[in-house]
Design a protein around this motif. Structure first.
Motif, PDB file in Angstrom:
ATOM      1  N   SER A  29       0.865  -1.176   0.000  1.00  0.00           N
ATOM      2  CA  SER A  29       0.000   0.000   0.000  1.00  0.00           C
ATOM      3  C   SER A  29       0.900   1.225   0.000  1.00  0.00           C
ATOM      4  CB  SER A  29      -0.910  -0.007   1.223  1.00  0.00           C
ATOM      5  OG  SER A  29      -1.710   1.143   1.241  1.00  0.00           O
ATOM      6  N   GLY A  30       0.940   1.921  -1.131  1.00  0.00           N
ATOM      7  CA  GLY A  30       1.870   3.043  -1.258  1.00  0.00           C
ATOM      8  C   GLY A  30       3.294   2.542  -1.178  1.00  0.00           C
ATOM      9  N   ASN A  31       4.080   3.107  -0.250  1.00  0.00           N
ATOM     10  CA  ASN A  31       5.462   2.641  -0.085  1.00  0.00           C
ATOM     11  C   ASN A  31       5.594   1.636   1.056  1.00  0.00           C
ATOM     12  OD1 ASN A  31       5.054   4.325   2.081  1.00  0.00           O
ATOM     13  ND2 ASN A  31       6.966   5.474   1.827  1.00  0.00           N
ATOM     14  N   LEU A  32       4.456   1.123   1.542  1.00  0.00           N
ATOM     15  CA  LEU A  32       4.443   0.182   2.652  1.00  0.00           C
ATOM     16  C   LEU A  32       4.275  -1.242   2.130  1.00  0.00           C
ATOM     17  CD1 LEU A  32       4.379   0.177   5.803  1.00  0.00           C
ATOM     18  CD2 LEU A  32       1.899   0.178   5.599  1.00  0.00           C
ATOM     19  N   LYS A  33       5.277  -2.094   2.382  1.00  0.00           N
ATOM     20  CA  LYS A  33       5.197  -3.515   2.036  1.00  0.00           C
ATOM     21  C   LYS A  33       4.886  -4.272   3.309  1.00  0.00           C
ATOM     22  CE  LYS A  33       6.911  -7.377  -0.317  1.00  0.00           C
ATOM     23  NZ  LYS A  33       5.700  -8.112  -0.378  1.00  0.00           N
ATOM     24  N   TYR A  34       3.735  -4.956   3.328  1.00  0.00           N
ATOM     25  CA  TYR A  34       3.220  -5.605   4.526  1.00  0.00           C
ATOM     26  C   TYR A  34       3.223  -7.112   4.319  1.00  0.00           C
ATOM     27  CZ  TYR A  34      -0.086  -6.442   8.355  1.00  0.00           C
ATOM     28  OH  TYR A  34      -0.694  -6.865   9.500  1.00  0.00           O
ATOM     29  N   THR A  35       3.832  -7.851   5.250  1.00  0.00           N
ATOM     30  CA  THR A  35       3.816  -9.321   5.207  1.00  0.00           C
ATOM     31  C   THR A  35       3.570  -9.849   6.616  1.00  0.00           C
ATOM     32  OG1 THR A  35       6.204  -9.486   5.528  1.00  0.00           O
ATOM     33  CG2 THR A  35       5.412  -9.499   3.246  1.00  0.00           C
ATOM     34  N   GLY A  36       2.987 -11.033   6.692  1.00  0.00           N
ATOM     35  CA  GLY A  36       2.749 -11.620   7.999  1.00  0.00           C
ATOM     36  C   GLY A  36       2.311 -13.065   7.905  1.00  0.00           C
ATOM     37  N   PHE A  37       2.330 -13.729   9.056  1.00  0.00           N
ATOM     38  CA  PHE A  37       1.867 -15.107   9.126  1.00  0.00           C
ATOM     39  C   PHE A  37       1.135 -15.293  10.454  1.00  0.00           C
ATOM     40  CE2 PHE A  37       5.661 -15.335  11.660  1.00  0.00           C
ATOM     41  CZ  PHE A  37       5.372 -16.282  12.625  1.00  0.00           C
ATOM     42  N   GLY A  38       0.344 -16.335  10.514  1.00  0.00           N
ATOM     43  CA  GLY A  38      -0.378 -16.632  11.747  1.00  0.00           C
ATOM     44  C   GLY A  38      -0.645 -18.119  11.863  1.00  0.00           C
ATOM     45  N   ILE A  39      -0.836 -18.551  13.099  1.00  0.00           N
ATOM     46  CA  ILE A  39      -1.185 -19.933  13.374  1.00  0.00           C
ATOM     47  C   ILE A  39      -2.211 -19.932  14.505  1.00  0.00           C
ATOM     48  CG2 ILE A  39       0.755 -20.257  14.966  1.00  0.00           C
ATOM     49  CD1 ILE A  39       0.836 -23.218  13.903  1.00  0.00           C
ATOM     50  N   GLY A  40      -3.175 -20.832  14.415  1.00  0.00           N
ATOM     51  CA  GLY A  40      -4.209 -20.900  15.432  1.00  0.00           C
ATOM     52  C   GLY A  40      -4.674 -22.325  15.648  1.00  0.00           C
ATOM     53  N   ALA A  41      -5.392 -22.522  16.750  1.00  0.00           N
ATOM     54  CA  ALA A  41      -5.905 -23.854  17.068  1.00  0.00           C
ATOM     55  C   ALA A  41      -7.271 -23.730  17.740  1.00  0.00           C
ATOM     56  CB  ALA A  41      -4.934 -24.586  17.983  1.00  0.00           C
ATOM     57  N   GLN A  42      -8.111 -24.725  17.483  1.00  0.00           N
ATOM     58  CA  GLN A  42      -9.411 -24.862  18.131  1.00  0.00           C
ATOM     59  C   GLN A  42      -9.579 -26.326  18.536  1.00  0.00           C
ATOM     60  OE1 GLN A  42     -12.885 -23.646  15.928  1.00  0.00           O
ATOM     61  NE2 GLN A  42     -11.785 -22.034  14.867  1.00  0.00           N
ATOM     62  N   TYR A  43     -10.168 -26.548  19.700  1.00  0.00           N
ATOM     63  CA  TYR A  43     -10.563 -27.899  20.088  1.00  0.00           C
ATOM     64  C   TYR A  43     -12.080 -27.874  20.164  1.00  0.00           C
ATOM     65  CZ  TYR A  43     -10.345 -32.567  21.960  1.00  0.00           C
ATOM     66  OH  TYR A  43     -10.478 -33.925  22.113  1.00  0.00           O
TER      67      TYR A  43
END
Length: 166
Positions: A63-77
């Motif tokens: 977005s514009g000059n902003l490079k955004y990256t990420g990751f996530g992990i989750g769990a449900q029982y």
């Protein structure tokens, strides 16, 4: 004689797979793609009324000059509570936990989430639709206060996914 035994073993093997209940669901959130995120999940049935789900996410956009990256992990029982249905179908309740980390240029944001959800999963052999929501506590840490997502504390967690059960 050996040929008949092999044939019988193959028939029993194939029949076992066709009458066996669905114990796995691969899921994806198609709405997440609108925000540059790919979210996938895997649900494994533990017994008739319980399952465990792991979710993974990856984000990448500019977005514009902003490079955004990420990751996530989750769990449900998940605890499937509807008397006339077995996992992975019907009403369920689940404790949830998530961790995500993202970065944009020279700053980093991490989010820890813990809470509970309730929802319903439809199973139209082999397609599934999963909707859920519930309260959660969010712990947000960011190097830039503009990217703390405007929340830290009690909030809502919502989910939607389409899946393939097998």
């Amino acid at each position: 004689m050996i040929r008949k035994m092999y044939l019988m073993a193959i028939v029993l093997f194939v029949t076992g797979f066709t009458v066996k209940a669905q114990e796995n669901v691969i899921k994806a959130n198609p709405l997440a793609l609108l925000f540059g995120t790919m979210e996938i999940g895997y649900e494994r049935v533990i017994n008739q009324k319980q399952s465990f789900q792991v979710d993974l996410g990856y984000t990448s956009f500019t977005s514009g000059n902003l490079k955004y990256t990420g990751f996530g992990i989750g769990a449900q029982y998940r605890f499937y509570v509807q008397a006339d249905k077995n996992a992975p179908e019907g009403w369920f309740l689940a404790p949830v936990a998530n961790y995500s980390s993202s970065s944009a240029n020279d700053f980093k944001t991490t989010v820890l989430v813990a809470g509970g959800v309730g929802g319903y999963q439809w199973n139209w052999d082999p397609i599934t639709l999963d909707l859920y929501g519930g309260p959660a506590f969010f712990n947000v840490k960011s190097d830039d206060s503009a990217f703390n997502y405007g929340f830290d504390g009690l909030g809502m967690r919502l989910g939607f996914s389409l899946g393939f059960a097998f």
